[in-house]
Design a protein around this motif. Structure first.
Motif, PDB file in Angstrom:
ATOM      1  N   THR A 112      19.689  45.452  34.108  1.00 24.56           N
ATOM      2  CA  THR A 112      18.468  45.200  35.200  1.00 24.56           C
ATOM      3  C   THR A 112      19.336  44.409  36.577  1.00 24.56           C
ATOM      4  N   PRO A 113      20.016  45.442  37.225  1.00 24.31           N
ATOM      5  CA  PRO A 113      20.618  44.974  38.358  1.00 24.31           C
ATOM      6  C   PRO A 113      19.775  44.335  39.270  1.00 24.31           C
ATOM      7  N   GLY A 114      20.603  43.096  40.229  1.00 22.63           N
ATOM      8  CA  GLY A 114      19.521  42.579  41.028  1.00 22.63           C
ATOM      9  C   GLY A 114      18.409  41.473  40.567  1.00 22.63           C
ATOM     10  N   VAL A 115      18.346  41.518  39.356  1.00 24.69           N
ATOM     11  CA  VAL A 115      17.444  40.489  38.973  1.00 24.69           C
ATOM     12  C   VAL A 115      18.073  39.055  38.394  1.00 24.69           C
ATOM     13  N   ALA A 116      17.580  38.191  38.835  1.00 28.40           N
ATOM     14  CA  ALA A 116      18.269  36.468  39.031  1.00 28.40           C
ATOM     15  C   ALA A 116      18.258  36.155  37.363  1.00 28.40           C
ATOM     16  N   ASP A 117      19.448  35.480  37.063  1.00 23.47           N
ATOM     17  CA  ASP A 117      19.718  34.862  35.787  1.00 23.47           C
ATOM     18  C   ASP A 117      18.496  34.175  35.207  1.00 23.47           C
ATOM     19  N   GLU A 118      18.008  33.353  36.243  1.00 22.54           N
ATOM     20  CA  GLU A 118      16.658  32.556  35.759  1.00 22.54           C
ATOM     21  C   GLU A 118      15.691  33.369  35.046  1.00 22.54           C
ATOM     22  N   LEU A 119      15.321  34.539  35.798  1.00 21.19           N
ATOM     23  CA  LEU A 119      14.353  35.508  35.143  1.00 21.19           C
ATOM     24  C   LEU A 119      14.926  36.151  33.961  1.00 21.19           C
ATOM     25  N   LEU A 120      16.135  36.340  33.834  1.00 25.42           N
ATOM     26  CA  LEU A 120      16.642  37.098  32.425  1.00 25.42           C
ATOM     27  C   LEU A 120      16.778  36.071  31.451  1.00 25.42           C
ATOM     28  N   ARG A 121      17.064  34.847  31.812  1.00 21.91           N
ATOM     29  CA  ARG A 121      17.519  33.834  30.623  1.00 21.91           C
ATOM     30  C   ARG A 121      16.355  33.479  29.448  1.00 21.91           C
TER      31      ARG A 121
END
Length: 150
Positions: A112-121
Motif C-alpha cells: 500500500t505505497p503512500g499510506v502512512a504508518d499510523e494508518l497501517l499499524r
C-alpha cells in the motif's frame, strides 16, 4: 560468453530488482513431497526476502516440517522483456513479536505505497496476532534479464 551468462544479473541488479517488486511465488514442500506454490507479498529484512502468514496456513505447516523454499520474482510480458530472480534457501521462522510486526509493516508498506504508518499499524497489529514471519537465508540465486539480449 554463453547466452546464460549474458542474461544473468549482477548482485546489485538482483538487489534492485527485489527492492522494486512486491510479490513472489513461494514454493514449500507438502507432506507427500509435492510442491505447494502460492503468491505472497513480501518485504526485505536486511536484504533478505521476508514474509508473514497465518500460523495455521499450509505453508506454515510445511515450513515447520521442512524449511526449504524456492522464491520466484519475475517481471515482463514479452520474451525480450522477461526478468526474474529465483532464490533457493531456507525459511527461518521469526519468533520475536516486535520483529514479526516489523516484517508485517514492511510488507504492508510495499503493498500500500503512500499510506502512512499510523494508518497501517492498527491493521498490522491486529492481524499480526495470528501470524508468523519468516526470513529466507539464500543458498542459491539464479537470475535472468532478457533485455540484455538486444
Amino acid at each position: 560468453m554463453n547466452q546464460r551468462a549474458r542474461i544473468a544479473m549482477s548482485d546489485d541488479d538482483v538487489t534492485a530488482f527485489l527492492e522494486g517488486a512486491r510479490k513472489l511465488q513461494l514454493a514449500t514442500i507438502n507432506p507427500d513431497g509435492t510442491p505447494h506454490l502460492v503468491t505472497m507479498f513480501y518485504g526485505l529484512d536486511e536484504g533478505r526476502i521476508a514474509f508473514w502468514t497465518y500460523g495455521k496456513a499450509q505453508k506454515t505447516r510445511n515450513l515447520e516440517r521442512d524449511p526449504r523454499v524456492s522464491c520466484l520474482v519475475e517481471a515482463g510480458e514479452e520474451y525480450a522483456e522477461l526478468r526474474g530472480v529465483l532464490l533457493y534457501g531456507k525459511a527461518e521462522r521469526v519468533d520475536d513479536p516486535e520483529h514479526v510486526l516489523a516484517i508485517g509493516m514492511e510488507v504492508a508498506r510495499r503493498t500500500t505505497p503512500g499510506v502512512a504508518d499510523e494508518l497501517l499499524r492498527p491493521y498490522v497489529e491486529h492481524t499480526g496476532r495470528k501470524r508468523v514471519a519468516y526470513v529466507v537465508e539464500r543458498t542459491k540465486v539464479v537470475s535472468w534479464d532478457h533485455r540484455r539480449l538486444t
